[in-house]
Write an enzyme that holds these catalytic residues in place. Structure first.
Site, short mmCIF file in Angstrom:
data_model
loop_
_atom_site.label_atom_id
_atom_site.label_comp_id
_atom_site.label_asym_id
_atom_site.label_seq_id
_atom_site.Cartn_x
_atom_site.Cartn_y
_atom_site.Cartn_z
N GLY A 364 0.83 -1.19 0.00
CA GLY A 364 0.00 0.00 0.00
C GLY A 364 0.87 1.24 0.00
O GLY A 364 2.09 1.17 0.20
N SER A 366 2.42 4.88 1.26
CA SER A 366 2.97 5.25 2.56
C SER A 366 1.88 5.83 3.46
O SER A 366 1.00 6.56 2.98
CB SER A 366 4.09 6.29 2.38
OG SER A 366 5.15 5.75 1.64
N GLY A 367 1.96 5.50 4.75
CA GLY A 367 1.04 6.07 5.73
C GLY A 367 -0.30 5.37 5.85
O GLY A 367 -1.20 5.89 6.52
N GLY A 369 -0.73 2.36 7.26
CA GLY A 369 -0.81 1.54 8.46
C GLY A 369 -0.04 0.23 8.41
O GLY A 369 -0.21 -0.60 9.30
N LYS A 370 0.84 0.05 7.43
CA LYS A 370 1.56 -1.21 7.31
C LYS A 370 2.51 -1.42 8.49
O LYS A 370 2.48 -2.46 9.16
CB LYS A 370 2.35 -1.24 5.99
CG LYS A 370 1.49 -1.04 4.74
CD LYS A 370 2.29 -1.22 3.48
CE LYS A 370 3.43 -0.24 3.33
NZ LYS A 370 2.96 1.15 3.17
N THR A 371 3.37 -0.44 8.74
CA THR A 371 4.32 -0.55 9.86
C THR A 371 3.58 -0.53 11.19
O THR A 371 3.99 -1.20 12.15
CB THR A 371 5.35 0.59 9.79
OG1 THR A 371 6.06 0.50 8.54
CG2 THR A 371 6.35 0.49 10.92
N GLU A 493 10.45 -3.74 4.46
CA GLU A 493 11.24 -3.13 3.38
C GLU A 493 12.71 -3.54 3.50
O GLU A 493 13.62 -2.72 3.37
CB GLU A 493 11.13 -1.60 3.45
CG GLU A 493 9.71 -1.07 3.43
CD GLU A 493 9.13 -0.98 2.03
OE1 GLU A 493 9.78 -1.49 1.10
OE2 GLU A 493 8.04 -0.42 1.86
#
Length: 573
Positions: A364, A366-367, A369-371, A493
């Site tokens: 998705g 950036s920003g 909610g993956k991390t 990443e």
């Protein structure tokens, strides 16, 4: 309340008792000395038989006082060292147990100041000021009674001068307190700035921000300088005034006593004893005058430490894995929602399942909610609502140590600690054999490189691993994960910052690491995610699609758009 809570950190009761007894014996020796001198001088046989024997009682008392004073100093110093050790041990353990969100809202300089400066303030107050004020009160009472017994008029003159002295010294102490608090605040700011510069020195240089940081640092240093100058000015003027007043009061009493001696209403021995006692009173009076300011300073430091110690900790760490955690199980994300302190929801009611031993890619923009999902999975934060379940059991129900022991995290930064390669490989790992180290290094293709180094495994990696290349740092992190033998592998990443050669080497290492483990990948590169067992697409904190690469290409427009963007970036000249 602050004093009561800090008393918990005092060393053993035996040390406290010894320190109190030593203080009492020192007071007794101090009080007896002038009386012995008075008796010696007023002895009618003194002039007729001058002998060393006449001085023997006084010399014996002085020698005993020397021994007692040394013992008192030793006991008080040991008590201070023990208190400081206990405080710092407790705070050290506390900062390691605090959750991540505490550090999100606190500066490193402030935390450093609490464990260094505030603990010293508390130590000094308890072991110096508290004992001194108690000893001072005992001194005043005993000396007051003795001087009153010798001559009540002189005792009245002395104790009428005490309030005047106390007022002046209190004024000096209050000015010192105001300045010291300002200096403490500026010192914390300076520590924050130093910490930032040292940690981000490469960013500062690449951003050509040396001039900005120089200006900011100079501003703080100059503020500290001006505060120090102000403090010096206050003491340069007030301290001599206080000394002159004390000397004036001393001379008045001395002159009055001299007149009484010349009149014959006061003996020479009594005069000398009063002068001795007057000298001994200067210490307690000075302590009384500065006590209020030092008490305020102590209260500030104690409140800061109590506030830190009162912060909610992460759940208690335990040891062995529970039976439920021994076997690999599925991870089930159920209506998971989460928002940070601004209340903006990062994740909103997401639902998906991760099969044990499978590879799941989360993609998705950036920003989205993956991390954040990784942070929740590692239990750095608690969900606002919903659950992450492992084998049907919410992960919050497991002991924190047990849960995190199952997880290895490999990020794009490849963080290494200051120290050697060996220390980084075994960091946080107990009972790691040399064979395991060699096998892990061989698996990631670093064994030959490390054996070729002059110091081998004991080569220092430098601050944040700067003595190694990006690919080497990444493979050391992967080797550490291999040694940990995790069940769940989180890759954030992991190859995004590497050149093509390093990426190939790291990817081969990751393939070895991923084998047979439940793997969750955050990645943008198509080569990393296309062979995943499932791909989960995040958009605006929600799930926009789940499936295989081919299925999503056919049925999901967002995925097609992400793939097209990536292919375009690869094909750009």
């Amino acid at each position: 309340m602050a004093i009561k809570s800090i008393m918990y950190f005092l060393p053993s009761r035996k040390r406290v008792i010894f320190a109190i007894l030593a203080a009492l014996f020192e007071i007794a020796a101090t009080v007896v000395t002038p009386v012995a001198v008075m008796d010696m001088i007023d002895n009618p046989l003194m002039d007729a038989h001058m002998s060393i024997l006449n001085y023997l009682p006084v010399l014996m008392i002085l020698f005993i006082k020397l021994l007692i004073s040394s013992f008192h100093y030793l006991m008080l110093s040991n008590l201070a060292a023990g208190l400081l050790k206990n405080l710092r041990l407790k705070i050290w353990e506390k900062i390691l147990r605090l959750p991540i969100h505490f550090y999100d809202s606190s500066s490193n300089g402030e935390t450093m100041s609490r464990i260094t400066n505030d603990t010293v303030v508390i130590k000094d107050f308890f072991t110096t000021e508290t004992f001194s004020i108690i000893s001072g009160i005992v001194y005043l009472v005993i000396i007051g009674v003795i001087i009153f017994t010798i001559d009540w008029k002189i005792s009245l003159l002395i104790f009428l001068s005490v309030p005047v002295t106390l007022i002046l010294i209190s004024f000096i102490a209050q000015q010192e307190y105001n300045i010291s608090i300002s200096i403490q605040r500026e010192t914390e700011e300076f520590q924050n700035r130093i910490n930032k510069v040292l940690y981000e020195i490469r960013t500062i240089k690449t951003s050509q921000a040396e001039k900005y940081e120089s200006t900011q640092g100079q501003k703080i240093i100059k503020n500290l300088f001006h505060l120090s100058i102000l403090e010096n000015k206050i003491f340069a003027f007030i301290q001599p005034c206080a000394n002159i007043l004390l000397l004036f009061l001393f001379l008045v009493i001395f002159g009055y006593c001299s007149i009484r001696v010349s009149q014959g209403s006061l003996s020479a021995g009594q005069f000398l004893a009063i002068i001795f006692y007057l000298y001994e009173l200067t210490g307690p009076v000075t302590i009384f005058g500065s006590f209020s300011a030092k008490l305020l300073k102590f209260m500030v430091s104690a409140d800061r430490i109590n506030q830190l110690l009162g912060e909610e900790e992460e759940p208690v760490i335990s040891g062995e894995l529970s039976e439920h955690l021994l076997a690999s199980k599925d991870i089930d994300v159920q209506d998971l929602s989460f928002g940070y302190y601004d209340k903006r929801m990062i994740l909103q009611s997401i639902n998906f399942k991760i099969r044990k031993g499978s590879v799941t890619a989360i993609i998705g923009e950036s920003g989205v909610g993956k991390t954040t999902f990784f942070l929740l999975l590692e239990r750095f934060y608690q969900p606002s609502s919903g659950n992450i379940c492992y084998g049907g059991v919410p992960i919050e129900d497991f002991a924190l140590y047990e849960w995190r022991k199952k997880i290895a995290y490999v990020s794009q930064e490849a963080p290494l600690m200051q120290g050697t390669i060996h220390q980084n490989l075994t960091y946080g790992i107990d009972n790691c054999s040399n064979e395991e180290l060699i096998q892990a290094l061989s698996d990631v293709g670093l064994l030959e490189f490390i054996e070729g180094l002059p110091q081998g495994l004991h080569t220092n990696v430098g601050e944040r691993g700067t003595n190694l290349s990006g690919g080497q740092r990444q493979r050391i992190v992967i080797a550490r994960a291999l040694i940990r033998n995790p069940e769940i592998l989180l890759l954030d990443e992991a190859t995004s910052h590497l050149d093509s050669t390093s990426e190939f080497l790291v990817q081969n290492s990751l393939n070895r690491l991923m084998k047979g483990r439940t793997t969750i990948i955050i990645a943008h590169r198509l080569s990393t995610i296309r062979n995943s067992d499932q791909i989960v697409i995040f958009k605006d904190g929600k799930i926009s699609g789940i499936g295989y690469h081919e299925d999503l290409l056919e049925n999901n427009s967002l995925y097609c758009s992400l793939v097209a963007k990536q292919e375009k970036s690869y094909n750009m000249p």
